[in-house]
Motif scaffolding. Sequence first.
Motif, PDB file in Angstrom:
ATOM      1  N   ALA A   1      -8.896   0.832   0.552  1.00  0.00           N
ATOM      2  CA  ALA A   1      -8.556  -0.009  -0.597  1.00  0.00           C
ATOM      3  C   ALA A   1      -7.951   0.780  -1.749  1.00  0.00           C
ATOM      4  O   ALA A   1      -7.189   0.234  -2.557  1.00  0.00           O
ATOM      5  CB  ALA A   1      -9.802  -0.756  -1.077  1.00  0.00           C
ATOM      6  N   SER A   2      -8.248   2.092  -1.835  1.00  0.00           N
ATOM      7  CA  SER A   2      -7.744   2.884  -2.955  1.00  0.00           C
ATOM      8  C   SER A   2      -6.226   3.092  -2.866  1.00  0.00           C
ATOM      9  O   SER A   2      -5.597   3.483  -3.845  1.00  0.00           O
ATOM     10  CB  SER A   2      -8.449   4.239  -3.011  1.00  0.00           C
ATOM     11  OG  SER A   2      -8.127   5.033  -1.878  1.00  0.00           O
ATOM     12  N   TYR A   3      -5.654   2.835  -1.690  1.00  0.00           N
ATOM     13  CA  TYR A   3      -4.206   3.009  -1.517  1.00  0.00           C
ATOM     14  C   TYR A   3      -3.452   1.687  -1.666  1.00  0.00           C
ATOM     15  O   TYR A   3      -2.221   1.679  -1.590  1.00  0.00           O
ATOM     16  CB  TYR A   3      -3.907   3.614  -0.145  1.00  0.00           C
ATOM     17  CG  TYR A   3      -4.361   5.039  -0.013  1.00  0.00           C
ATOM     18  CD1 TYR A   3      -3.675   6.078  -0.639  1.00  0.00           C
ATOM     19  CD2 TYR A   3      -5.494   5.363   0.739  1.00  0.00           C
ATOM     20  CE1 TYR A   3      -4.097   7.396  -0.522  1.00  0.00           C
ATOM     21  CE2 TYR A   3      -5.921   6.681   0.858  1.00  0.00           C
ATOM     22  CZ  TYR A   3      -5.220   7.683   0.230  1.00  0.00           C
ATOM     23  OH  TYR A   3      -5.654   8.992   0.341  1.00  0.00           O
ATOM     24  N   ARG A   4      -4.163   0.610  -1.852  1.00  0.00           N
ATOM     25  CA  ARG A   4      -3.502  -0.678  -2.010  1.00  0.00           C
ATOM     26  C   ARG A   4      -2.915  -0.803  -3.413  1.00  0.00           C
ATOM     27  O   ARG A   4      -3.461  -0.280  -4.377  1.00  0.00           O
ATOM     28  CB  ARG A   4      -4.490  -1.817  -1.735  1.00  0.00           C
ATOM     29  CG  ARG A   4      -5.006  -1.813  -0.298  1.00  0.00           C
ATOM     30  CD  ARG A   4      -6.120  -2.819  -0.098  1.00  0.00           C
ATOM     31  NE  ARG A   4      -6.738  -2.651   1.224  1.00  0.00           N
ATOM     32  CZ  ARG A   4      -7.858  -3.234   1.612  1.00  0.00           C
ATOM     33  NH1 ARG A   4      -8.507  -4.050   0.780  1.00  0.00           N
ATOM     34  NH2 ARG A   4      -8.336  -3.022   2.829  1.00  0.00           N
ATOM     35  N   ARG A   5      -1.795  -1.485  -3.516  1.00  0.00           N
ATOM     36  CA  ARG A   5      -1.105  -1.648  -4.785  1.00  0.00           C
ATOM     37  C   ARG A   5      -0.796  -3.124  -5.029  1.00  0.00           C
ATOM     38  O   ARG A   5      -0.335  -3.839  -4.131  1.00  0.00           O
ATOM     39  CB  ARG A   5       0.203  -0.844  -4.792  1.00  0.00           C
ATOM     40  CG  ARG A   5       0.011   0.663  -4.647  1.00  0.00           C
ATOM     41  CD  ARG A   5      -0.709   1.243  -5.867  1.00  0.00           C
ATOM     42  NE  ARG A   5      -0.874   2.697  -5.795  1.00  0.00           N
ATOM     43  CZ  ARG A   5      -1.978   3.287  -5.377  1.00  0.00           C
ATOM     44  NH1 ARG A   5      -3.026   2.561  -4.980  1.00  0.00           N
ATOM     45  NH2 ARG A   5      -2.063   4.615  -5.357  1.00  0.00           N
TER      46      ARG A   5
ATOM     47  N   PHE B   1       0.854  -1.192   0.000  1.00  0.00           N
ATOM     48  CA  PHE B   1       0.000   0.000   0.000  1.00  0.00           C
ATOM     49  C   PHE B   1       0.889   1.241   0.000  1.00  0.00           C
ATOM     50  O   PHE B   1       2.092   1.184   0.300  1.00  0.00           O
ATOM     51  CB  PHE B   1      -0.960   0.014   1.197  1.00  0.00           C
ATOM     52  CG  PHE B   1      -0.329   0.303   2.528  1.00  0.00           C
ATOM     53  CD1 PHE B   1      -0.412   1.572   3.110  1.00  0.00           C
ATOM     54  CD2 PHE B   1       0.353  -0.690   3.227  1.00  0.00           C
ATOM     55  CE1 PHE B   1       0.156   1.836   4.340  1.00  0.00           C
ATOM     56  CE2 PHE B   1       0.934  -0.429   4.457  1.00  0.00           C
ATOM     57  CZ  PHE B   1       0.832   0.838   5.028  1.00  0.00           C
ATOM     58  N   VAL B   2       0.314   2.378  -0.368  1.00  0.00           N
ATOM     59  CA  VAL B   2       1.014   3.665  -0.324  1.00  0.00           C
ATOM     60  C   VAL B   2       0.261   4.584   0.629  1.00  0.00           C
ATOM     61  O   VAL B   2      -0.943   4.412   0.864  1.00  0.00           O
ATOM     62  CB  VAL B   2       1.126   4.314  -1.725  1.00  0.00           C
ATOM     63  CG1 VAL B   2       1.994   3.469  -2.641  1.00  0.00           C
ATOM     64  CG2 VAL B   2      -0.248   4.561  -2.334  1.00  0.00           C
ATOM     65  N   GLY B   3       0.997   5.580   1.173  1.00  0.00           N
ATOM     66  CA  GLY B   3       0.363   6.477   2.121  1.00  0.00           C
ATOM     67  C   GLY B   3       0.385   5.900   3.519  1.00  0.00           C
ATOM     68  O   GLY B   3       1.247   5.092   3.874  1.00  0.00           O
ATOM     69  N   ASN B   4      -0.612   6.265   4.316  1.00  0.00           N
ATOM     70  CA  ASN B   4      -0.627   5.861   5.729  1.00  0.00           C
ATOM     71  C   ASN B   4      -1.833   5.019   6.120  1.00  0.00           C
ATOM     72  O   ASN B   4      -1.946   4.625   7.285  1.00  0.00           O
ATOM     73  CB  ASN B   4      -0.587   7.115   6.619  1.00  0.00           C
ATOM     74  CG  ASN B   4       0.657   7.951   6.399  1.00  0.00           C
ATOM     75  OD1 ASN B   4       1.760   7.424   6.388  1.00  0.00           O
ATOM     76  ND2 ASN B   4       0.485   9.259   6.207  1.00  0.00           N
ATOM     77  N   ASP B   5      -2.735   4.763   5.208  1.00  0.00           N
ATOM     78  CA  ASP B   5      -3.987   4.080   5.566  1.00  0.00           C
ATOM     79  C   ASP B   5      -4.143   2.806   4.747  1.00  0.00           C
ATOM     80  O   ASP B   5      -4.650   2.824   3.626  1.00  0.00           O
ATOM     81  CB  ASP B   5      -5.173   5.025   5.325  1.00  0.00           C
ATOM     82  CG  ASP B   5      -6.481   4.447   5.840  1.00  0.00           C
ATOM     83  OD1 ASP B   5      -6.453   3.322   6.398  1.00  0.00           O
ATOM     84  OD2 ASP B   5      -7.517   5.101   5.675  1.00  0.00           O
ATOM     85  N   PHE B   6      -3.695   1.684   5.303  1.00  0.00           N
ATOM     86  CA  PHE B   6      -3.797   0.438   4.543  1.00  0.00           C
ATOM     87  C   PHE B   6      -5.218  -0.115   4.525  1.00  0.00           C
ATOM     88  O   PHE B   6      -5.524  -1.033   3.765  1.00  0.00           O
ATOM     89  CB  PHE B   6      -2.809  -0.619   5.061  1.00  0.00           C
ATOM     90  CG  PHE B   6      -2.992  -1.029   6.504  1.00  0.00           C
ATOM     91  CD1 PHE B   6      -4.012  -1.884   6.883  1.00  0.00           C
ATOM     92  CD2 PHE B   6      -2.108  -0.587   7.476  1.00  0.00           C
ATOM     93  CE1 PHE B   6      -4.166  -2.275   8.197  1.00  0.00           C
ATOM     94  CE2 PHE B   6      -2.255  -0.973   8.800  1.00  0.00           C
ATOM     95  CZ  PHE B   6      -3.288  -1.819   9.172  1.00  0.00           C
TER      96      PHE B   6
ATOM     97  N   LEU C   1       6.263  -9.119  -4.425  1.00  0.00           N
ATOM     98  CA  LEU C   1       5.004  -8.462  -4.734  1.00  0.00           C
ATOM     99  C   LEU C   1       5.256  -7.473  -5.871  1.00  0.00           C
ATOM    100  O   LEU C   1       6.401  -7.091  -6.136  1.00  0.00           O
ATOM    101  CB  LEU C   1       4.440  -7.740  -3.514  1.00  0.00           C
ATOM    102  CG  LEU C   1       4.087  -8.642  -2.318  1.00  0.00           C
ATOM    103  CD1 LEU C   1       5.195  -8.580  -1.278  1.00  0.00           C
ATOM    104  CD2 LEU C   1       2.763  -8.231  -1.694  1.00  0.00           C
ATOM    105  N   TYR C   2       4.195  -7.033  -6.541  1.00  0.00           N
ATOM    106  CA  TYR C   2       4.371  -6.175  -7.703  1.00  0.00           C
ATOM    107  C   TYR C   2       3.413  -4.983  -7.656  1.00  0.00           C
ATOM    108  O   TYR C   2       2.212  -5.144  -7.483  1.00  0.00           O
ATOM    109  CB  TYR C   2       4.146  -6.968  -8.997  1.00  0.00           C
ATOM    110  CG  TYR C   2       5.234  -7.978  -9.247  1.00  0.00           C
ATOM    111  CD1 TYR C   2       6.386  -7.639  -9.942  1.00  0.00           C
ATOM    112  CD2 TYR C   2       5.120  -9.281  -8.742  1.00  0.00           C
ATOM    113  CE1 TYR C   2       7.391  -8.567 -10.158  1.00  0.00           C
ATOM    114  CE2 TYR C   2       6.131 -10.218  -8.945  1.00  0.00           C
ATOM    115  CZ  TYR C   2       7.259  -9.850  -9.649  1.00  0.00           C
ATOM    116  OH  TYR C   2       8.270 -10.768  -9.856  1.00  0.00           O
TER     117      TYR C   2
END
Length: 333
Positions: free
Chosen positions: A72-76, A64-69, A96-97
């Motif tokens: 779902a919008s921050y998951r990669r 994930f990116v940012g601070n809030d895993f 992971l990719y």
Amino acid sequence: MNAPSKVKRVKSVPRLFAVPDTPPEVPARDPVRGIIPISELEADLLVRVSNGPEFLDSLTIQLFVGNDFEDASYRRGDPIELKGFDLSDPDLKFDLYYKVSEFPPVGQDVTETLNYYVVDEDSGAEGSGVPINIRFDRKPAGGDELPPIAFTDDQLSGITNSDLDVNGDLNVLIDPYYLGEDGDVIEMWVGDAVGSGSYLTPPFTITNPKLQMQVKYTRAQLEAAGDGQDLYFGYKVTDFAGNESQISNLIRIPVFINLPELDAPVVPEAADGLVTYNDANPSVTVEIPHYDGAALDDGIVVIWAGARANRYRLTQEDIDRDPALPVASIEVP
């Protein structure tokens, strides 16, 4: 009868799961700048998470990116389950990719905090790792336009042998430009027309983007481009990430390095060694002796009393004149 007491419902809070204090590894990432070279952005970005004694086969790992895993919008990328891995192997890494489709848009320079989190499917416990910064730099140096080379006024008036240093180099300056950074690479360009030229070697590396950068053209490069004519000068910049700029605004300058040997000009009024007021009123004639290779439109500039007179260009009549006579007679005030 007493009224039944109200039961206060408490929102369930997931238990924390301890994870290793080792940040994820991004092999393509520059460890100092955090930049991912643009050559690495043509495929999904590999991110590796190291195994640790805390990991269980009931865990799922997600980038994930940012601070809030939990958003779902921050998951990669796709999550992976640890079931089936040999967790007894201390050197095990989980691949992971970060998907190409999830990268920031082309044309932006974005720094993100990249991390991973784990969920224990048995207990519901969650935890996140140690974050690192990654930078997607996809903006070329200079933005929409690089400034032209900062030639001096003397160089702009025409480049001759006197403009070259003792090594035969033409030293010029590159002004600071938008988005300039340490490590940017400048490649000089010269040509005999706007669309006809070449980039030169060696390149020059920026060490302080806030200051002017001295670069050079060699005599050999100028002669190869075509001495004795107008040449066009420019440059481009390739930054650390690999973004390549457009060529800078071009500057057109006449180049005459290999000028013929010139005899001294003749001032008839000074035949007695003195130019009087009456001699100089309203002007003084300066005769230019004929020289080898005189050609139509050759430019001649007389320097009188330290001042440069207007450029005089040879006409066909001048060229056809008897070589024993001056090729031109120029009046200076």
